[in-house]
Design an enzyme around this catalytic site. Structure first.
Site, PDB file in Angstrom:
ATOM      1  N   SER A 106      19.422 -17.960 -77.811  1.00 46.46           N
ATOM      2  CA  SER A 106      19.877 -16.641 -78.110  1.00 46.46           C
ATOM      3  C   SER A 106      18.778 -15.955 -78.952  1.00 46.46           C
ATOM      4  O   SER A 106      18.196 -16.534 -79.764  1.00 46.46           O
ATOM      5  CB  SER A 106      21.102 -16.445 -78.901  1.00 46.46           C
ATOM      6  OG  SER A 106      21.415 -15.371 -79.425  1.00 46.46           O
ATOM      7  N   TYR A 157      26.822 -19.126 -85.621  1.00 46.62           N
ATOM      8  CA  TYR A 157      26.021 -19.115 -84.261  1.00 46.62           C
ATOM      9  C   TYR A 157      24.754 -19.043 -84.280  1.00 46.62           C
ATOM     10  O   TYR A 157      23.934 -20.001 -83.514  1.00 46.62           O
ATOM     11  CB  TYR A 157      26.518 -17.670 -83.665  1.00 46.62           C
ATOM     12  CG  TYR A 157      26.308 -17.517 -82.075  1.00 46.62           C
ATOM     13  CD1 TYR A 157      26.855 -18.235 -81.002  1.00 46.62           C
ATOM     14  CD2 TYR A 157      25.032 -16.710 -81.728  1.00 46.62           C
ATOM     15  CE1 TYR A 157      26.509 -17.863 -79.717  1.00 46.62           C
ATOM     16  CE2 TYR A 157      24.619 -16.726 -80.589  1.00 46.62           C
ATOM     17  CZ  TYR A 157      25.328 -16.945 -79.486  1.00 46.62           C
ATOM     18  OH  TYR A 157      24.980 -16.808 -78.376  1.00 46.62           O
TER      19      TYR A 157
END
Length: 266
Positions: free
Chosen positions: A138, A151
């Protein structure tokens, strides 16, 4: 004949309707690969496997035994594994001080321990034949977002795991790379991005003027997995230049996503 004729490709995280995993599965199958899709939902996997003339195996990527069983099943059925892709993820948006221990355990199990176990097993099965490993990471591992610590931290951790594998096991013919999407058009983000104003705000953060698509990610995966690719230990920033901007996605944008009831998972 396609670029991947005769290759066996495993894609984990392909049970969501038209998600990144499913789009990648279709693209690899179109290039001649025998694609084995995995996830937690039997009906969706079975339907996709039939569509692409592939195979499917159930897998809970937060469970070591399930990961090992999945890979063993692929080897038993197909005799080898040439390309392995992990596209699982959970888009948790919680202030760091409010992260519960249960949430942290869930995030670690899915986004760090799961990839760790997956890599351990892949090293074993690819030790004699080599292969390509691709982790969908990501852009948030490289930029600062409010309330996204768990995250971002786990994605950054798996980026380093990929580099470790690339460095130590390259002599065995194993290549390991990551792909870092930014916000991507997927079914999970479709509802909030119906707002033209919100979409325009997000697009203004991207030097290339648009957010990504699953096809963008699939194209990068096809390149990284191909025999022509002389890369390992790299993280392709397939996010339209998002990581060039400092703190590009502010709290107000994420508040809008929360209000819409959807949070992007990549």
């Amino acid at each position: 004949m396609g670029r991947f004729t005769g290759k066996v490709v495993s894609i984990v995280g392909a049970a969501g309707e038209d998600n990144m995993g499913q789009v990648m599965a279709r693209r690899f199958a179109a290039e001649g690969a025998k694609v084995v899709v995995s996830g937690r939902h039997e009906a969706a996997l079975s339907k996709l496997a039939e569509e692409i003339d592939g195979d499917w195996v159930l897998c809970d990527f937060s469970k070591k035994a399930s990961i090992n069983t999945m890979i063993d099943s692929i080897i038993d059925r197909h005799g080898k594994l040439d390309v392995a892709i992990n596209s699982t993820g959970w888009g948790l948006l919680v202030p760091l001080e409010e992260n519960s221990e249960e949430q942290l355990d869930q995030m670690l199990d899915l986004q760090f321990k799961g990839p760790f176990v997956w890599l351990q097993k892949l090293i074993q099965v690819m030790a004699d034949t080599g292969g390509s490993i691709i982790q969908i990471s990501s852009a948030t591992a490289n930029i600062m977002l409010d309330d996204h610590a768990a995250y971002m931290g786990t994605k950054a951790g798996t980026d380093h795991l990929i580099r470790c594998v690339a460095n130590q096991y390259g002599p065995k013919g194993i290549r390991a790379n990551s792909i870092s999407p930014g916000l991507t058009h997927t079914p999970m983000t479709a509802e909030p991005l119906k707002s033209a104003a919100l979409l325009a705000e997000f697009e203004s953060c991207y030097p290339l003027g648009r957010i990504g698509s699953s096809d963008d990610i699939a194209a990068a995966a096809l390149f990284l997995a191909s025999d022509e690719c002389f890369m390992t230990g790299e993280n392709l920033q397939v996010n339209g230049g998002l990581c060039l901007r400092r703190n590009p996605l502010g709290t107000e944008l994420f508040d809008a996503m929360v209000a819409a009831g959807e949070i992007p998972g990549q």
